[in-house]
Design an enzyme around this catalytic site. Structure first.
Site, PDB file in Angstrom:
ATOM      1  N   SER A 123     -17.693   6.776   4.123  1.00 26.49           N
ATOM      2  CA  SER A 123     -18.978   6.105   4.323  1.00 26.49           C
ATOM      3  C   SER A 123     -19.531   6.373   5.725  1.00 26.49           C
ATOM      4  CB  SER A 123     -18.815   4.599   4.111  1.00 26.49           C
ATOM      5  OG  SER A 123     -17.857   4.092   5.022  1.00 26.49           O
ATOM      6  N   GLN A 133      -9.090  10.492   7.394  1.00 31.70           N
ATOM      7  CA  GLN A 133      -8.973   9.094   7.818  1.00 31.70           C
ATOM      8  C   GLN A 133      -7.977   8.369   6.926  1.00 31.70           C
ATOM      9  OE1 GLN A 133     -13.208   7.446   8.657  1.00 31.70           O
ATOM     10  NE2 GLN A 133     -13.484   9.283   7.437  1.00 31.70           N
ATOM     11  N   ASN A 134      -7.502   9.081   5.896  1.00 36.06           N
ATOM     12  CA  ASN A 134      -6.628   8.423   4.918  1.00 36.06           C
ATOM     13  C   ASN A 134      -5.204   8.317   5.439  1.00 36.06           C
ATOM     14  OD1 ASN A 134      -8.890   8.421   3.415  1.00 36.06           O
ATOM     15  ND2 ASN A 134      -8.268  10.068   2.030  1.00 36.06           N
ATOM     16  N   GLY A 149     -16.015  11.799   0.830  1.00 33.39           N
ATOM     17  CA  GLY A 149     -15.334  10.534   0.559  1.00 33.39           C
ATOM     18  C   GLY A 149     -15.284   9.559   1.710  1.00 33.39           C
ATOM     19  N   ARG A 151       0.834  -1.209   0.000  1.00 32.36           N
ATOM     20  CA  ARG A 151       0.000   0.000   0.000  1.00 32.36           C
ATOM     21  C   ARG A 151       0.867   1.257   0.000  1.00 32.36           C
ATOM     22  NH1 ARG A 151      -4.374   0.280   4.153  1.00 32.36           N
ATOM     23  NH2 ARG A 151      -4.918   1.979   2.763  1.00 32.36           N
ATOM     24  N   ASP A 159      -2.714   7.838   3.163  1.00 31.01           N
ATOM     25  CA  ASP A 159      -1.829   8.368   2.116  1.00 31.01           C
ATOM     26  C   ASP A 159      -1.487   9.821   2.475  1.00 31.01           C
ATOM     27  OD1 ASP A 159      -3.707  10.351   0.953  1.00 31.01           O
ATOM     28  OD2 ASP A 159      -4.834   8.600   0.252  1.00 31.01           O
ATOM     29  N   HIS A 191      -6.003   8.012  11.310  1.00 34.42           N
ATOM     30  CA  HIS A 191      -5.716   6.572  11.255  1.00 34.42           C
ATOM     31  C   HIS A 191      -4.269   6.245  10.916  1.00 34.42           C
ATOM     32  CE1 HIS A 191     -10.307   5.831  10.563  1.00 34.42           C
ATOM     33  NE2 HIS A 191     -10.007   6.132  11.813  1.00 34.42           N
TER      34      HIS A 191
END
Ligand code: APR
Length: 229
Positions: free
Chosen positions: A173, A87-88, A171, A57, A90, A105
């Protein structure tokens, strides 16, 4: 003083850059079981597997570029004090140029000591191996918040959200807590936007404008509206 604009982002904002989301069809959690790769128990059971998953990843995240959604959020800084809560894992917000990004995260480009969580190391797109140690001699692990682990940045994220003048969500949920609960800490009377092709109304949230579009077009639209008010 500039108004304070807070943005909560999730995997969907990076989808158009080429990083799969988690829960959409074809998403990451259809291909891997959370219990196999994203929990402390998985790490205890099979460090090689978990490490390989995050090495892959990390490599993938380094190969993609920020998209129009990430870039539009940077333009907001002309008129607003912008805080991005993501929350990403990257670093596409940073690479687009956003000044303040809080990662709930964790971050793929960092690893940390399994003995002393305050020992965090930037590794960029490099791979780590089982056997790579921190300066105190313990195994390095991905700097990722796994399911079942505490979310250390949530208190700061809550404080930032409570003082927002405008709140944008895109972006995500809104299925994973505590991040999903942040929307409920934004003041009832401030304007809120939810930009997501699959967005649904959120019970108990007032002043919410829903924009059912992908981040790559929906975010620039909302940003232009806010800059031209
Ligand atoms: N633009 C905007 N939103 C999009 C796009 C797009 N191009 N494509 C998909 N989406 C939306 C989906 O409709 C969905 O609402 O992005 C959301 C993705 O949801 P999830 O896959 O559940 O991702 P996220 O909410 O970020 O997940 C939260 O769960 O396992 C984890 O730790 C991981 O941080 C992650 C957390």
């Amino acid at each position: 003083m500039k108004p304070k604009l807070v943005v909560l982002t999730g995997a969907g904002i990076s989808a158009e850059s080429g990083i799969a989301t988690f829960r959409d069809s074809g998403g990451l959690w259809e291909q891997h079981r959370i219990e196999d790769v994203a929990t402390p128990e998985a790490w205890q059971r099979d460090k090689e597997l978990v490490n390989r998953f995050y090495n892959l990843r990390r490599k993938q995240a380094a190969e993609v570029e920020p998209n129009e959604g990430h870039k539009a959020l940077v333009r907001l800084e002309e008129q607003f004090d912008v805080y991005i809560i993501t929350q990403n894992v990257d670093n596409l917000h940073e690479r687009a140029g956003s000044a303040r990004v809080l990662h709930l995260h964790g971050e793929l480009s960092k690893v940390r000591s399994t003995l002393d969580p305050s020992l965090v190391y930037e590794i960029g797109d490099r791979q780590i191996a089982i056997g790579d140690k921190c300066e105190k001699g313990s195994q390095l692990r991905p700097h990722i918040v796994w399911f079942g682990e505490a979310v250390p940045a949530i208190e700061e994220a809550t404080r930032i959200t409570q003082s927002a003048d405008i709140f944008i969500v895109t972006g995500t949920s809104l299925q994973v807590y505590p991040a999903a609960g942040l929307l409920h800490y934004a003041a009832a009377d401030i304007p809120k936007y939810l930009i997501d092709p699959n967005a649904e109304t959120v019970a108990g949230i007032f002043n919410l404008t829903i924009v059912r579009e992908k981040a790559g077009t929906g975010v620039p639209k909302v940003v232009s509206q806010l800059l031209n008010r």
